[in-house]
Design a protein around this motif. Sequence first.
Motif, PDB file in Angstrom:
ATOM      1  N   ASN A  10       0.849  -1.183   0.000  1.00 30.02           N
ATOM      2  CA  ASN A  10       0.000   0.000   0.000  1.00 30.02           C
ATOM      3  C   ASN A  10       0.897   1.251   0.000  1.00 30.02           C
ATOM      4  O   ASN A  10       2.027   1.219   0.485  1.00 30.02           O
ATOM      5  CB  ASN A  10      -0.884  -0.031   1.242  1.00 30.02           C
ATOM      6  CG  ASN A  10      -2.089   0.835   1.129  1.00 30.02           C
ATOM      7  OD1 ASN A  10      -2.200   1.643   0.216  1.00 30.02           O
ATOM      8  ND2 ASN A  10      -3.003   0.654   2.065  1.00 30.02           N
ATOM      9  N   GLY A  25       2.657  -6.092  10.229  1.00 34.88           N
ATOM     10  CA  GLY A  25       1.462  -6.485   9.511  1.00 34.88           C
ATOM     11  C   GLY A  25       1.492  -7.957   9.167  1.00 34.88           C
ATOM     12  O   GLY A  25       2.237  -8.735   9.755  1.00 34.88           O
ATOM     13  N   ASP A  30      -2.617 -13.520  -1.958  1.00 34.22           N
ATOM     14  CA  ASP A  30      -3.960 -13.110  -2.372  1.00 34.22           C
ATOM     15  C   ASP A  30      -4.387 -13.999  -3.536  1.00 34.22           C
ATOM     16  O   ASP A  30      -3.825 -13.936  -4.625  1.00 34.22           O
ATOM     17  CB  ASP A  30      -3.958 -11.637  -2.786  1.00 34.22           C
ATOM     18  CG  ASP A  30      -5.353 -11.086  -2.985  1.00 34.22           C
ATOM     19  OD1 ASP A  30      -6.321 -11.842  -2.780  1.00 34.22           O
ATOM     20  OD2 ASP A  30      -5.469  -9.905  -3.344  1.00 34.22           O
ATOM     21  N   THR A  39      -0.461  -6.525   4.408  1.00 34.56           N
ATOM     22  CA  THR A  39      -1.473  -5.679   5.038  1.00 34.56           C
ATOM     23  C   THR A  39      -0.916  -5.189   6.362  1.00 34.56           C
ATOM     24  O   THR A  39      -0.601  -5.995   7.247  1.00 34.56           O
ATOM     25  CB  THR A  39      -2.775  -6.475   5.277  1.00 34.56           C
ATOM     26  OG1 THR A  39      -3.193  -7.050   4.048  1.00 34.56           O
ATOM     27  CG2 THR A  39      -3.860  -5.568   5.806  1.00 34.56           C
TER      28      THR A  39
END
Length: 111
Positions: A10, A25, A30, A39
């Motif tokens: 991100n 995280g 995925d 994440t």
Amino acid sequence: MEVIIKIKLNDSVIARMKKGEYVQGSLHFDEKTGEKAFTAYARKSRTTGYVPSYKTIAELENGWLKETKTLIIRREAFQKRLGSPRIMAQMDRGNQQAKDVLIDREIIEFC
């Protein structure tokens, strides 16, 4: 042997890493995109001078009595080897100790 692994990050994670901050995280695969994704946990950072939101009122025989803005919390722990009758007696004694502490505190505050 070198292995190159592509991980989807991100923009906020990259910005935090550029600042030199640690980013905790979870890294997972995925299945929808077929990529590895990271994440970041959304945690509040502790600032200097951090003070916990509770205050210890008293240390009891088998636990403690603490106070937050809205709650009074009593926590006790007992060893299983003592058996149920002795544990129940200690629970009663701890409950009485907690009551005495609260009564003493109220008397001190209002006198």
